[in-house]
Design a protein around this motif. Structure first.
Motif, PDB file in Angstrom:
ATOM      1  N   UNK A 149       0.817  -1.215   0.000  1.00  0.00           N
ATOM      2  CA  UNK A 149       0.000   0.000   0.000  1.00  0.00           C
ATOM      3  C   UNK A 149       0.855   1.270   0.000  1.00  0.00           C
ATOM      4  N   UNK A 150       2.100   1.171   0.468  1.00  0.00           N
ATOM      5  CA  UNK A 150       2.993   2.327   0.444  1.00  0.00           C
ATOM      6  C   UNK A 150       3.393   2.694  -0.984  1.00  0.00           C
ATOM      7  N   UNK A 151       3.282   1.762  -1.920  1.00  0.00           N
ATOM      8  CA  UNK A 151       3.690   1.997  -3.302  1.00  0.00           C
ATOM      9  C   UNK A 151       2.580   2.592  -4.166  1.00  0.00           C
ATOM     10  N   UNK A 152       1.388   2.764  -3.603  1.00  0.00           N
ATOM     11  CA  UNK A 152       0.232   3.182  -4.394  1.00  0.00           C
ATOM     12  C   UNK A 152       0.160   4.698  -4.559  1.00  0.00           C
ATOM     13  N   UNK A 153      -0.237   5.110  -5.754  1.00  0.00           N
ATOM     14  CA  UNK A 153      -0.537   6.508  -6.056  1.00  0.00           C
ATOM     15  C   UNK A 153      -1.892   6.568  -6.750  1.00  0.00           C
ATOM     16  N   UNK A 154      -2.746   7.491  -6.304  1.00  0.00           N
ATOM     17  CA  UNK A 154      -4.078   7.650  -6.880  1.00  0.00           C
ATOM     18  C   UNK A 154      -4.149   8.986  -7.628  1.00  0.00           C
ATOM     19  N   UNK A 155      -4.746   8.954  -8.809  1.00  0.00           N
ATOM     20  CA  UNK A 155      -4.838  10.157  -9.645  1.00  0.00           C
ATOM     21  C   UNK A 155      -6.287  10.385 -10.061  1.00  0.00           C
ATOM     22  N   UNK A 156      -6.725  11.635  -9.978  1.00  0.00           N
ATOM     23  CA  UNK A 156      -8.062  12.024 -10.460  1.00  0.00           C
ATOM     24  C   UNK A 156      -7.903  13.263 -11.339  1.00  0.00           C
ATOM     25  N   UNK A 157      -8.438  13.202 -12.568  1.00  0.00           N
ATOM     26  CA  UNK A 157      -8.310  14.305 -13.509  1.00  0.00           C
ATOM     27  C   UNK A 157      -9.651  14.622 -14.154  1.00  0.00           C
ATOM     28  N   UNK A 158      -9.848  15.898 -14.423  1.00  0.00           N
ATOM     29  CA  UNK A 158     -10.984  16.350 -15.219  1.00  0.00           C
ATOM     30  C   UNK A 158     -10.407  16.821 -16.553  1.00  0.00           C
ATOM     31  N   UNK A 159     -10.853  16.222 -17.638  1.00  0.00           N
ATOM     32  CA  UNK A 159     -10.348  16.534 -18.975  1.00  0.00           C
ATOM     33  C   UNK A 159     -11.360  17.447 -19.670  1.00  0.00           C
ATOM     34  N   UNK A 160     -10.935  18.671 -19.979  1.00  0.00           N
ATOM     35  CA  UNK A 160     -11.846  19.662 -20.566  1.00  0.00           C
ATOM     36  C   UNK A 160     -11.245  20.146 -21.877  1.00  0.00           C
ATOM     37  N   UNK A 161     -11.861  19.800 -23.001  1.00  0.00           N
ATOM     38  CA  UNK A 161     -11.309  20.164 -24.303  1.00  0.00           C
ATOM     39  C   UNK A 161     -12.320  20.945 -25.129  1.00  0.00           C
ATOM     40  N   UNK A 162     -11.778  21.690 -26.089  1.00  0.00           N
ATOM     41  CA  UNK A 162     -12.632  22.389 -27.057  1.00  0.00           C
ATOM     42  C   UNK A 162     -12.001  22.284 -28.431  1.00  0.00           C
ATOM     43  N   UNK A 163     -12.809  21.858 -29.392  1.00  0.00           N
ATOM     44  CA  UNK A 163     -12.384  21.843 -30.786  1.00  0.00           C
ATOM     45  C   UNK A 163     -12.789  23.172 -31.395  1.00  0.00           C
ATOM     46  N   UNK A 175      -5.906  18.535 -11.961  1.00  0.00           N
ATOM     47  CA  UNK A 175      -5.460  17.220 -11.503  1.00  0.00           C
ATOM     48  C   UNK A 175      -5.221  17.200  -9.990  1.00  0.00           C
ATOM     49  N   UNK A 176      -5.661  16.119  -9.372  1.00  0.00           N
ATOM     50  CA  UNK A 176      -5.314  15.826  -7.969  1.00  0.00           C
ATOM     51  C   UNK A 176      -4.696  14.440  -7.930  1.00  0.00           C
ATOM     52  N   UNK A 177      -3.585  14.300  -7.190  1.00  0.00           N
ATOM     53  CA  UNK A 177      -3.038  12.962  -7.003  1.00  0.00           C
ATOM     54  C   UNK A 177      -2.441  12.819  -5.612  1.00  0.00           C
ATOM     55  N   UNK A 178      -2.462  11.606  -5.114  1.00  0.00           N
ATOM     56  CA  UNK A 178      -2.024  11.308  -3.745  1.00  0.00           C
ATOM     57  C   UNK A 178      -1.049  10.148  -3.768  1.00  0.00           C
ATOM     58  N   UNK A 179       0.173  10.410  -3.309  1.00  0.00           N
ATOM     59  CA  UNK A 179       1.178   9.359  -3.149  1.00  0.00           C
ATOM     60  C   UNK A 179       1.161   8.879  -1.697  1.00  0.00           C
ATOM     61  N   UNK A 180       0.951   7.592  -1.506  1.00  0.00           N
ATOM     62  CA  UNK A 180       0.920   7.078  -0.137  1.00  0.00           C
ATOM     63  C   UNK A 180       2.276   7.194   0.556  1.00  0.00           C
ATOM     64  N   UNK A 181       3.350   7.188  -0.235  1.00  0.00           N
ATOM     65  CA  UNK A 181       4.694   7.337   0.330  1.00  0.00           C
ATOM     66  C   UNK A 181       5.480   8.314  -0.521  1.00  0.00           C
ATOM     67  N   UNK A 182       6.091   9.308   0.111  1.00  0.00           N
ATOM     68  CA  UNK A 182       6.965  10.253  -0.582  1.00  0.00           C
ATOM     69  C   UNK A 182       8.347  10.196   0.066  1.00  0.00           C
ATOM     70  N   UNK A 183       9.371  10.176  -0.776  1.00  0.00           N
ATOM     71  CA  UNK A 183      10.736  10.084  -0.268  1.00  0.00           C
ATOM     72  C   UNK A 183      11.202  11.399   0.353  1.00  0.00           C
ATOM     73  N   UNK A 190      -0.641  14.565  -0.630  1.00  0.00           N
ATOM     74  CA  UNK A 190      -1.681  15.046  -1.550  1.00  0.00           C
ATOM     75  C   UNK A 190      -1.122  16.208  -2.364  1.00  0.00           C
ATOM     76  N   UNK A 191      -1.211  16.088  -3.689  1.00  0.00           N
ATOM     77  CA  UNK A 191      -0.577  17.058  -4.572  1.00  0.00           C
ATOM     78  C   UNK A 191      -1.546  17.487  -5.677  1.00  0.00           C
ATOM     79  N   UNK A 192      -1.266  18.668  -6.241  1.00  0.00           N
ATOM     80  CA  UNK A 192      -2.152  19.254  -7.228  1.00  0.00           C
ATOM     81  C   UNK A 192      -1.352  19.699  -8.452  1.00  0.00           C
ATOM     82  N   UNK A 193      -1.967  19.591  -9.599  1.00  0.00           N
ATOM     83  CA  UNK A 193      -1.326  20.027 -10.843  1.00  0.00           C
ATOM     84  C   UNK A 193      -2.406  20.484 -11.811  1.00  0.00           C
ATOM     85  N   UNK A 194      -1.994  21.228 -12.803  1.00  0.00           N
ATOM     86  CA  UNK A 194      -2.906  21.590 -13.882  1.00  0.00           C
ATOM     87  C   UNK A 194      -2.171  21.404 -15.207  1.00  0.00           C
TER      88      UNK A 194
END
Length: 279
Positions: A149-163, A175-183, A190-194
């Motif tokens: 379980x220490x090796x798991x990372x969970x990612x959730x993203x909302x994909x918003x596109x326009x043609x 984007x939100x993602x959570x690493x159960x273990x960080x060195x 818990x981390x955030x990105x766009x």
């Protein structure tokens, strides 16, 4: 003559009455979906809003050579490659699931359609993406007592596109993602990105693709960088062959979002490709 005059007099009244009656009838309006904002399931690293169709099975080989910076000693990246094998299955026309493995991680994901872009209506396509990965780089020999379980990372993203046109499509990816273990002790789990990505079709079968992800709460002493990728899509008989340069050798979401080591300013980039086959 009198009959003709009567008809001419009554015609406007009859027409007005007919239009008045029709005004109370709801005439269905065709809502045409905007399709093919992206031709491939990924822009480069970022997921696109395209999904596998119901019943389609994709076999995907994603390859990243080693850093070009390795020079002749590492045969300019050929000696230190990372390859991902992935299977994607379209459960419905709005939902697909995937399972993948590369040298750095196992990865399991689901992507699902939420809202389509409508011509003359809703302005964007929205899809969701969730994944769980197992970090193969974490070893018990280095971290005694390490559990799966220490090796798991969970990612959730909302994909918003326009043609925007037949040539230009853009996408933004909160984007939100959570690493159960960080060195790094200073790095929050818990981390955030766009992410930002786009596709520009400049020839009948060719497009230029670019994507970038900005990490929003990376530790100040982190050794990792934001991933920037530039590549080309080649459409070949219903399939898309993707070739690109990126500073991330990680292919799964956790790999490129959290652990990108390359640096474009130092020439530390990786050549790669994504090749898919649909059954």
């Amino acid at each position: 003559m009198k009959k003709l005059l009567l008809i001419l007099f009554l015609f406007p009244l009859l027409t007005y009455s007919q239009n008045d009656l029709l005004s109370g009838v709801d005439i269905p309006v065709t809502k045409e979906k905007v399709t093919s904002a992206f031709k491939a399931l990924k822009i480069v690293n970022l997921e696109s809003t395209k999904l596998a169709a119901k019943g389609d099975l994709y076999f995907v080989v994603a390859h990243r050579f080693g850093s070009i910076q390795d020079g002749f000693e590492g045969f300019y990246g050929l000696d230190n490659a990372n390859t991902q094998i992935k299977f994607i299955y379209g459960v419905t026309d709005g939902l697909h699931v995937s399972a993948a493995r590369n040298q750095l991680a196992y990865d399991f994901a689901v992507k699902y359609a939420l809202l389509p872009q409508i011509k003359g209506g809703f302005p964007v396509t929205i899809a969701g993406f969730n994944s769980m990965s197992i970090n193969n780089t974490l070893k018990e020999s280095v971290y005694p007592g390490l559990k799966i379980e220490n090796k798991l990372t969970y990612v959730a993203q909302l994909l918003i596109s326009r043609k925007f046109t037949d040539k230009l499509s853009l996408e933004v990816v909160p984007t939100f993602f959570h690493e159960n273990f960080v060195e790094n002790e200073l790095q929050k789990n818990s981390q955030y990105a766009i992410g930002f990505g786009g596709r520009y079709k400049f020839a009948k079968r060719w497009s230029l693709n670019i994507d970038y992800a900005a990490h929003l709460n990376r530790a100040s002493n982190s050794v990792y960088n934001n991933p920037l990728s530039i590549g080309f899509d080649l459409e070949t008989g219903g399939h898309v062959f993707q070739m690109h340069f990126t500073n991330s050798q990680g292919i799964d979401e956790a790999g490129y979002l959290a652990r990108t080591t390359g640096d474009w300013s130092k020439g530390d980039v990786f050549f790669g490709f994504n090749l898919s086959r649909v059954f």
